[in-house]
Design a protein around this motif. Structure first.
Motif, mmCIF file in Angstrom:
data_model
loop_
_atom_site.group_PDB
_atom_site.id
_atom_site.type_symbol
_atom_site.label_atom_id
_atom_site.label_comp_id
_atom_site.label_asym_id
_atom_site.label_seq_id
_atom_site.Cartn_x
_atom_site.Cartn_y
_atom_site.Cartn_z
ATOM 1 N N HIS A 18 0.866 -1.175 0.000
ATOM 2 C CA HIS A 18 0.000 0.000 0.000
ATOM 3 C C HIS A 18 0.903 1.226 0.000
ATOM 4 O O HIS A 18 1.728 1.391 0.907
ATOM 5 N N THR A 68 3.294 -1.839 4.082
ATOM 6 C CA THR A 68 2.132 -1.136 4.614
ATOM 7 C C THR A 68 2.552 0.123 5.354
ATOM 8 O O THR A 68 3.688 0.239 5.817
ATOM 9 N N THR A 69 1.614 1.010 5.478
ATOM 10 C CA THR A 69 1.764 2.153 6.360
ATOM 11 C C THR A 69 1.234 1.749 7.732
ATOM 12 O O THR A 69 0.480 0.784 7.863
ATOM 13 N N GLU A 70 1.655 2.503 8.732
ATOM 14 C CA GLU A 70 1.091 2.346 10.076
ATOM 15 C C GLU A 70 -0.094 3.296 10.157
ATOM 16 O O GLU A 70 0.059 4.502 9.988
ATOM 17 N N ASN A 71 -1.265 2.740 10.405
ATOM 18 C CA ASN A 71 -2.477 3.550 10.513
ATOM 19 C C ASN A 71 -3.106 3.322 11.880
ATOM 20 O O ASN A 71 -3.644 2.231 12.128
ATOM 21 N N LEU A 72 -3.002 4.313 12.743
ATOM 22 C CA LEU A 72 -3.553 4.213 14.094
ATOM 23 C C LEU A 72 -3.046 2.968 14.814
ATOM 24 O O LEU A 72 -3.791 2.247 15.468
ATOM 25 N N SER A 76 -2.429 -0.882 7.186
ATOM 26 C CA SER A 76 -3.353 -0.103 6.371
ATOM 27 C C SER A 76 -4.621 -0.906 6.111
ATOM 28 O O SER A 76 -4.603 -2.145 6.089
ATOM 29 N N THR A 112 1.452 -2.485 14.204
ATOM 30 C CA THR A 112 1.333 -2.898 12.812
ATOM 31 C C THR A 112 2.044 -4.226 12.604
ATOM 32 O O THR A 112 1.502 -5.154 12.001
#
Length: 162
Positions: A18, A68-72, A76, A112
């Protein structure tokens, strides 16, 4: 034909990443640059968005890189969607699949990492190196690390290490 070997005899390295921002796109490009290095032959690297990746893509891979990104504090939504669609169709057919993970983390990336490792453990995939967690403010060394990750995974696949 063995899993992960394409009709033309090349082994498939699938990169499911992502990349919603210019910097995460640069990271994905660096992974691909490493995976397609002129030092590597016999490996076909394919990068797909998690939304464009299905179970057949995973089943055709000899190894996998997840990005991936770290989202919260979590992966993701795009990577989670990929896992939701691919988990059961791949569960029995991809056990032992070699994978590596890279995370673009604004914080520490541990949540994550834990989330991805929980799912990959359930799939019985095999992490072949420690996750690359690119933490904090942007740093161009992330690109070098991502390129090294792509090249190491392609070289390992080419050499039959995994």
């Amino acid at each position: 034909m063995p899993a992960g070997v394409q009709a033309h005899g090349m082994k498939r390295l699938l990169i499911v990443a992502h990349a919603p921002s210019p910097n995460t796109k640069r990271m994905l490009d660096a992974v691909m640059r490493g995976a397609t290095s002129e030092d590597i032959s016999g490996v076909d690297a394919l990068a797909l968005s998690p939304f464009d990746t299905g179970p057949d893509d995973v089943k055709a891979a000899g190894a996998l890189i997840l990005g991936t990104t770290e989202n919260l504090g979590y992966m993701s939504g795009a990577l989670k969607d990929f896992f939701d669609r691919c988990y059961y169709p791949c569960l029995e057919e991809t056990q032992g699949l070699a994978y590596a993970l890279y995370i673009r983390a604004g914080q520490d990336g541990t949540g994550t990492r834990r989330a991805v490792e929980s799912i990959t453990t359930g799939l019985r995939w095999r992490a072949v190196q420690e996750p690359l967690i690119c933490r904090g403010q942007w740093n161009d060394t992330f690109l070098e690390q991502c390129e090294e990750l792509g090249q190491a995974m392609a070289a390992g696949l080419e050499a039959g290490i995994f």
